[in-house]
Scaffold this motif. Structure first.
Motif, PDB file in Angstrom:
ATOM      1  N   GLU A   8       0.842  -1.202   0.000  1.00 11.65           N
ATOM      2  CA  GLU A   8       0.000   0.000   0.000  1.00 11.65           C
ATOM      3  C   GLU A   8       0.880   1.256   0.000  1.00 11.65           C
ATOM      4  O   GLU A   8       0.638   2.195  -0.772  1.00 11.65           O
ATOM      5  CB  GLU A   8      -0.916  -0.007   1.218  1.00 11.65           C
ATOM      6  N   ASP A  44      -9.437  -5.721   0.805  1.00 17.60           N
ATOM      7  CA  ASP A  44      -9.640  -4.809   1.927  1.00 17.60           C
ATOM      8  C   ASP A  44     -10.229  -3.479   1.436  1.00 17.60           C
ATOM      9  O   ASP A  44     -11.200  -2.974   1.994  1.00 17.60           O
ATOM     10  CB  ASP A  44      -8.297  -4.583   2.649  1.00 17.60           C
ATOM     11  N   TYR A  45      -9.665  -2.915   0.366  1.00 20.32           N
ATOM     12  CA  TYR A  45     -10.177  -1.662  -0.180  1.00 20.32           C
ATOM     13  C   TYR A  45     -11.574  -1.839  -0.753  1.00 20.32           C
ATOM     14  O   TYR A  45     -12.402  -0.923  -0.677  1.00 20.32           O
ATOM     15  CB  TYR A  45      -9.239  -1.103  -1.258  1.00 20.32           C
ATOM     16  N   HIS A  47     -13.946  -3.640   0.341  1.00 17.48           N
ATOM     17  CA  HIS A  47     -14.953  -3.727   1.400  1.00 17.48           C
ATOM     18  C   HIS A  47     -14.946  -2.525   2.330  1.00 17.48           C
ATOM     19  O   HIS A  47     -15.753  -2.451   3.250  1.00 17.48           O
ATOM     20  CB  HIS A  47     -14.745  -5.021   2.207  1.00 17.48           C
ATOM     21  N   ARG A  48     -14.055  -1.607   2.126  1.00 18.38           N
ATOM     22  CA  ARG A  48     -13.921  -0.413   2.943  1.00 18.38           C
ATOM     23  C   ARG A  48     -14.769   0.721   2.383  1.00 18.38           C
ATOM     24  O   ARG A  48     -14.937   0.822   1.187  1.00 18.38           O
ATOM     25  CB  ARG A  48     -12.460   0.045   2.821  1.00 18.38           C
ATOM     26  N   ASP A  49     -15.251   1.573   3.249  1.00 18.14           N
ATOM     27  CA  ASP A  49     -15.907   2.793   2.797  1.00 18.14           C
ATOM     28  C   ASP A  49     -14.804   3.834   2.635  1.00 18.14           C
ATOM     29  O   ASP A  49     -14.532   4.620   3.522  1.00 18.14           O
ATOM     30  CB  ASP A  49     -16.946   3.245   3.825  1.00 18.14           C
ATOM     31  N   SER A  50     -14.147   3.790   1.475  1.00 17.68           N
ATOM     32  CA  SER A  50     -12.968   4.605   1.229  1.00 17.68           C
ATOM     33  C   SER A  50     -13.095   5.342  -0.096  1.00 17.68           C
ATOM     34  O   SER A  50     -13.742   4.866  -1.025  1.00 17.68           O
ATOM     35  CB  SER A  50     -11.722   3.696   1.185  1.00 17.68           C
ATOM     36  N   GLU A  53      -9.169   3.253  -4.136  1.00 18.88           N
ATOM     37  CA  GLU A  53      -9.294   1.868  -4.566  1.00 18.88           C
ATOM     38  C   GLU A  53      -7.980   1.444  -5.207  1.00 18.88           C
ATOM     39  O   GLU A  53      -7.186   2.284  -5.629  1.00 18.88           O
ATOM     40  CB  GLU A  53     -10.440   1.691  -5.558  1.00 18.88           C
TER      41      GLU A  53
END
Length: 163
Positions: A8, A44-45, A47-50, A53
């Motif tokens: 990352e 992980d990205y 499923h994240r509220d981010s 991506e």
């Protein structure tokens, strides 16, 4: 530290697509471990509220802003380019790589300043010619990312050079 976290950081710091081979080299880990960590990070990205991506492109993997937030780029990272500079950039993009001397023939002597502006903005790269005194001009990854163009069609320059 998790390998996924290291990957990352690499993707963030590179700010452009990074090939698996480069991730392996930079991280110092074996390819299967890097691939697993990359998949873990992508999941992980996903499923994240981010706002970010990780995507796979032809050039490699990239940490980027999700499409839903692309409109913010114009508000925070504007490209203040004149119409003349945009036309010069279009000429370079259509014929990339292009010799600077050829560009000057196409666009006139004002293109020297426009090329400098485009280099400073990160849209164009200059390379000294191996034989000769001119420079090769090429579009950069920033051009592709900013204008959301993966690549120009192979026949685009050919079609437009006859006009």
């Amino acid at each position: 530290m998790r390998l996924a976290t290291t990957i990352e950081a690499i993707l963030y710091l590179q700010a452009k697509p990074v090939a698996i081979a480069d991730l392996v080299s930079i991280s110092g880990q074996e390819r299967p471990l890097v691939e697993d960590a990359l998949m873990e990070l992508m999941e992980d990205y996903a499923h994240r509220d981010s706002a970010l991506e990780i995507i796979e492109t032809n050039q490699g993997y990239s940490l980027q802003l999700r499409a839903a937030f692309q409109h913010l780029i114009q508000d925070f990272v504007p490209a203040d380019l004149s119409t003349a500079s945009l036309r010069t950039l279009a000429a370079i993009a259509m014929k990339s790589p292009l010799l600077q001397t050829e560009l000057i023939e196409l666009r006139g002597s004002g293109a020297y300043q426009q090329v400098q502006e485009l280099v400073e903005a990160g849209f164009v790269r200059k390379r000294k010619q191996t034989e000769g005194r001119s420079y090769w001009l090429e579009i950069t990854d920033k051009f592709h990312q900013y204008f959301e163009i993966d690549r120009l069609p192979a026949d685009f320059a050919e079609k437009n050079s006859n006009k």
